[in-house]
Motif scaffolding. Structure first.
Motif, PDB file in Angstrom:
ATOM      1  N   PHE A  81      50.581  37.249  44.649  1.00  0.00           N
ATOM      2  CA  PHE A  81      49.777  37.836  44.378  1.00  0.00           C
ATOM      3  C   PHE A  81      48.643  36.910  43.562  1.00  0.00           C
ATOM      4  CE2 PHE A  81      49.429  41.867  46.330  1.00  0.00           C
ATOM      5  CZ  PHE A  81      48.724  42.712  45.913  1.00  0.00           C
ATOM      6  N   THR A  82      48.238  36.066  43.850  1.00  0.00           N
ATOM      7  CA  THR A  82      47.171  35.210  43.191  1.00  0.00           C
ATOM      8  C   THR A  82      45.955  35.680  44.222  1.00  0.00           C
ATOM      9  OG1 THR A  82      47.760  33.286  44.400  1.00  0.00           O
ATOM     10  CG2 THR A  82      48.608  33.489  42.090  1.00  0.00           C
ATOM     11  N   PRO A  83      44.806  35.570  43.260  1.00  0.00           N
ATOM     12  CA  PRO A  83      43.573  35.893  44.044  1.00  0.00           C
ATOM     13  C   PRO A  83      42.824  35.168  44.762  1.00  0.00           C
ATOM     14  CG  PRO A  83      43.087  35.559  41.786  1.00  0.00           C
ATOM     15  CD  PRO A  83      44.694  35.273  41.786  1.00  0.00           C
ATOM     16  N   LEU A  84      42.122  35.431  45.828  1.00  0.00           N
ATOM     17  CA  LEU A  84      41.387  34.473  46.550  1.00  0.00           C
ATOM     18  C   LEU A  84      40.072  34.759  45.817  1.00  0.00           C
ATOM     19  CD1 LEU A  84      42.249  35.574  50.230  1.00  0.00           C
ATOM     20  CD2 LEU A  84      42.526  33.134  49.112  1.00  0.00           C
ATOM     21  N   VAL A  85      39.302  33.399  45.679  1.00  0.00           N
ATOM     22  CA  VAL A  85      38.068  33.481  44.951  1.00  0.00           C
ATOM     23  C   VAL A  85      37.073  32.855  45.705  1.00  0.00           C
ATOM     24  CG1 VAL A  85      37.159  32.475  42.740  1.00  0.00           C
ATOM     25  CG2 VAL A  85      39.570  33.288  42.664  1.00  0.00           C
ATOM     26  N   PRO A  86      35.774  33.567  45.567  1.00  0.00           N
ATOM     27  CA  PRO A  86      34.633  32.833  46.572  1.00  0.00           C
ATOM     28  C   PRO A  86      34.171  31.532  45.794  1.00  0.00           C
ATOM     29  CG  PRO A  86      34.087  34.947  45.370  1.00  0.00           C
ATOM     30  CD  PRO A  86      35.593  34.721  45.118  1.00  0.00           C
ATOM     31  N   LEU A  87      33.610  30.649  46.564  1.00  0.00           N
ATOM     32  CA  LEU A  87      33.402  29.432  46.066  1.00  0.00           C
ATOM     33  C   LEU A  87      31.689  29.117  46.179  1.00  0.00           C
ATOM     34  CD1 LEU A  87      35.840  26.753  47.385  1.00  0.00           C
ATOM     35  CD2 LEU A  87      35.483  27.419  45.171  1.00  0.00           C
ATOM     36  N   GLN A  88      31.113  29.335  44.999  1.00  0.00           N
ATOM     37  CA  GLN A  88      29.661  29.313  45.175  1.00  0.00           C
ATOM     38  C   GLN A  88      29.159  27.937  45.899  1.00  0.00           C
ATOM     39  OE1 GLN A  88      28.386  29.942  41.210  1.00  0.00           O
ATOM     40  NE2 GLN A  88      28.951  32.130  41.064  1.00  0.00           N
TER      41      GLN A  88
END
Length: 172
Positions: A118-125
């Motif tokens: 349940f680790t997050p998905l993080v958007p990449l700038q």
């Protein structure tokens, strides 16, 4: 010399229905406990050779095919689709055990776990700046061990324990 492997005595791991499993998450995350996974069953149907497609029972301890290739878990997805819907996942713990139907473990209430998943998905700038508008990464550093290997180890050790294995060697 440290060879990078540790031996774990599975007899020393107490994990029965009377013992809640440890929460290794911040307070806002749920831990796995027998009460919230007890009625869940795996839809594992067979083990299949990745090379020759020979099948084996999922209820026997076996790591490779007679031909030497690894075995893949196969699931009864038609039955899963019929029996389980997205709403069934609501209210389950925020760990990988939330998806127990798609894991090879037969008794998720007896999981050997630290609260993996349940680790997050993080958007990449960086992606946005380079023409990739929707580039994300999975932050596996938030697993209790700080690595993506935590998921596989939790499931693997739990399944081995179910199959009667009492000692395992794991890479660290």
């Amino acid at each position: 010399m440290d060879c990078g492997y540790r031996q774990i005595d599975l007899n020393s791991i107490r994990c029965d229905s009377a013992t809640p499993l440890p929460a290794a998450r911040p307070a806002d995350r749920s831990s796995v406990s027998p009460a919230n996974v007890q009625s869940i069953r795996s839809y594992l149907s067979m083990l299949e050779c990745a090379r020759c497609a020979k099948t084996y029972s999922p209820h026997a301890l076996r790591g490779t095919c007679d031909c030497g290739a690894p075995l893949l878990c196969r699931y009864d997805l038609d039955a899963l689709r019929r029996d389980v819907g997205p709403g069934d996942l609501k209210g389950r713990p925020a760990t990988l055990w939330r998806y127990a139907e798609l894991l090879p473990v037969q008794q998720p209430e007896r999981a050997v776990t630290l609260g993996e998943g349940f680790t997050p998905l993080v958007p990449l700038q960086w992606g946005e700046r380079h023409g990739l508008r929707d580039l994300w990464f999975k932050d596996e550093g938030r697993n209790p061990t700080g690595t993506f290997k935590a998921r596989g180890a939790a499931v693997g050790v739990t399944r081995l324990r179910e199959l009667g294995v009492r000692r395992v060697g794991v890479s660290s």
